[in-house]
Design a protein around this motif. Structure first.
Motif, PDB file in Angstrom:
ATOM      1  N   MET A 123       0.815  -1.207   0.000  1.00 19.29           N
ATOM      2  CA  MET A 123       0.000   0.000   0.000  1.00 19.29           C
ATOM      3  C   MET A 123       0.852   1.261   0.000  1.00 19.29           C
ATOM      4  O   MET A 123       0.505   2.258  -0.641  1.00 19.29           O
ATOM      5  CB  MET A 123      -0.952  -0.029   1.201  1.00 19.29           C
ATOM      6  N   ARG A 124       1.973   1.238   0.693  1.00 21.33           N
ATOM      7  CA  ARG A 124       2.816   2.438   0.747  1.00 21.33           C
ATOM      8  C   ARG A 124       3.450   2.770  -0.602  1.00 21.33           C
ATOM      9  O   ARG A 124       3.823   3.912  -0.848  1.00 21.33           O
ATOM     10  CB  ARG A 124       3.919   2.258   1.785  1.00 21.33           C
ATOM     11  N   GLY A 125       3.585   1.768  -1.444  1.00 17.44           N
ATOM     12  CA  GLY A 125       4.194   1.995  -2.749  1.00 17.44           C
ATOM     13  C   GLY A 125       3.233   2.507  -3.799  1.00 17.44           C
ATOM     14  O   GLY A 125       3.644   2.807  -4.924  1.00 17.44           O
ATOM     15  N   LEU A 126       1.951   2.606  -3.448  1.00 16.19           N
ATOM     16  CA  LEU A 126       0.951   3.085  -4.408  1.00 16.19           C
ATOM     17  C   LEU A 126       0.772   4.590  -4.255  1.00 16.19           C
ATOM     18  O   LEU A 126       0.183   5.062  -3.271  1.00 16.19           O
ATOM     19  CB  LEU A 126      -0.383   2.372  -4.184  1.00 16.19           C
ATOM     20  N   THR A 127       1.270   5.345  -5.211  1.00 13.58           N
ATOM     21  CA  THR A 127       1.064   6.787  -5.271  1.00 13.58           C
ATOM     22  C   THR A 127       0.703   7.154  -6.696  1.00 13.58           C
ATOM     23  O   THR A 127       0.951   6.384  -7.633  1.00 13.58           O
ATOM     24  CB  THR A 127       2.331   7.566  -4.863  1.00 13.58           C
ATOM     25  N   HIS A 128       0.131   8.331  -6.851  1.00 14.75           N
ATOM     26  CA  HIS A 128      -0.201   8.800  -8.199  1.00 14.75           C
ATOM     27  C   HIS A 128       1.060   8.893  -9.058  1.00 14.75           C
ATOM     28  O   HIS A 128       1.058   8.497 -10.231  1.00 14.75           O
ATOM     29  CB  HIS A 128      -0.894  10.161  -8.125  1.00 14.75           C
ATOM     30  N   ARG A 129       2.118   9.413  -8.494  1.00 13.31           N
ATOM     31  CA  ARG A 129       3.362   9.560  -9.245  1.00 13.31           C
ATOM     32  C   ARG A 129       3.935   8.201  -9.640  1.00 13.31           C
ATOM     33  O   ARG A 129       4.405   8.016 -10.768  1.00 13.31           O
ATOM     34  CB  ARG A 129       4.395  10.324  -8.415  1.00 13.31           C
TER      35      ARG A 129
END
Length: 201
Positions: A32-38
């Motif tokens: 989950m922490r690796g999911l970002t818009h960028r």
């Protein structure tokens, strides 16, 4: 699909599908922490800001991923294409076993992403609503299937069947049996034993 090599959209696929597929791959690979818009923009090789244009907030991005997950799992399970139960249980067992085994092998990434989203949904009521709605459609189809197989308590039997499959998948994909993936024959045997216990031999 691994984010190590950027995904490419299938012919006719929308940008929303590409973004959602990339989000699922990131969830499986980085959590989950690796999911970002960028991160989605970079992994999908999209111009910066593309993901934000489709899903302004993190909640919107997660909802997009849940909807795509439901679509992909529905295609993988294809409950609406199961053999007709009237012609015997064996063919249905074979089809369900194959779908379950694929979730452990070919679709392992999708299974990991589902567990990431399921855990996140316990902390986000809005996401839980989307997650449960997607699961509800699957449970309705499964209830119709077990009823056709002769179940007199489809709601209870669906819970047992889903719990068995989820327990197997979690144990072998994220749990203590991760180094020991059962064969298709073993999955088929376990499923047949479960159904015989619920429905009778």
């Amino acid at each position: 699909m691994s984010v190590r090599s950027a995904p490419s959209a299938a012919p006719g696929a929308s940008r929303a599908d590409l973004v959602a597929d990339t989000a699922l791959a990131l969830l499986a690979e980085r959590g989950m922490r690796g999911l970002t818009h960028r991160a989605v923009d970079e992994a999908a090789r999209l111009p910066q800001g593309s993901t934000s244009n489709l899903a302004r907030t993190r909640q919107a991005l997660l909802e997009l991923a849940v909807r795509r997950l439901a679509d992909r799992e529905a295609r993988a399970l294809a409950l609406h294409e199961m053999p007709d139960p009237r012609f015997g249980r064996a063919a249905v067992v074979d089809a369900l076993a194959l779908a379950t085994h694929r979730a452990l092998t070919r679709d392992r990434e999708l299974t990991l992403a589902r567990y990431e989203l399921a855990l996140e949904a316990t902390r986000r009521p809005e996401l839980r609503a989307h997650f449960d709605a997607a699961g509800g459609r699957f449970r309705e189809q499964l209830a119709a299937l077990v009823t056709a197989l002769g179940s007199t308590a489809p709601e209870r039997h669906v819970l047992s069947l889903v719990a068995w499959a989820d327990g197997l998948m979690f144990s072998c994909v994220a749990g203590s049996f991760g180094a020991r993936i059962p064969s298709l024959d073993e999955v088929r045997t376990g499923l047949r034993e479960l159904l015989e216990g619920m429905l009778g031999a």
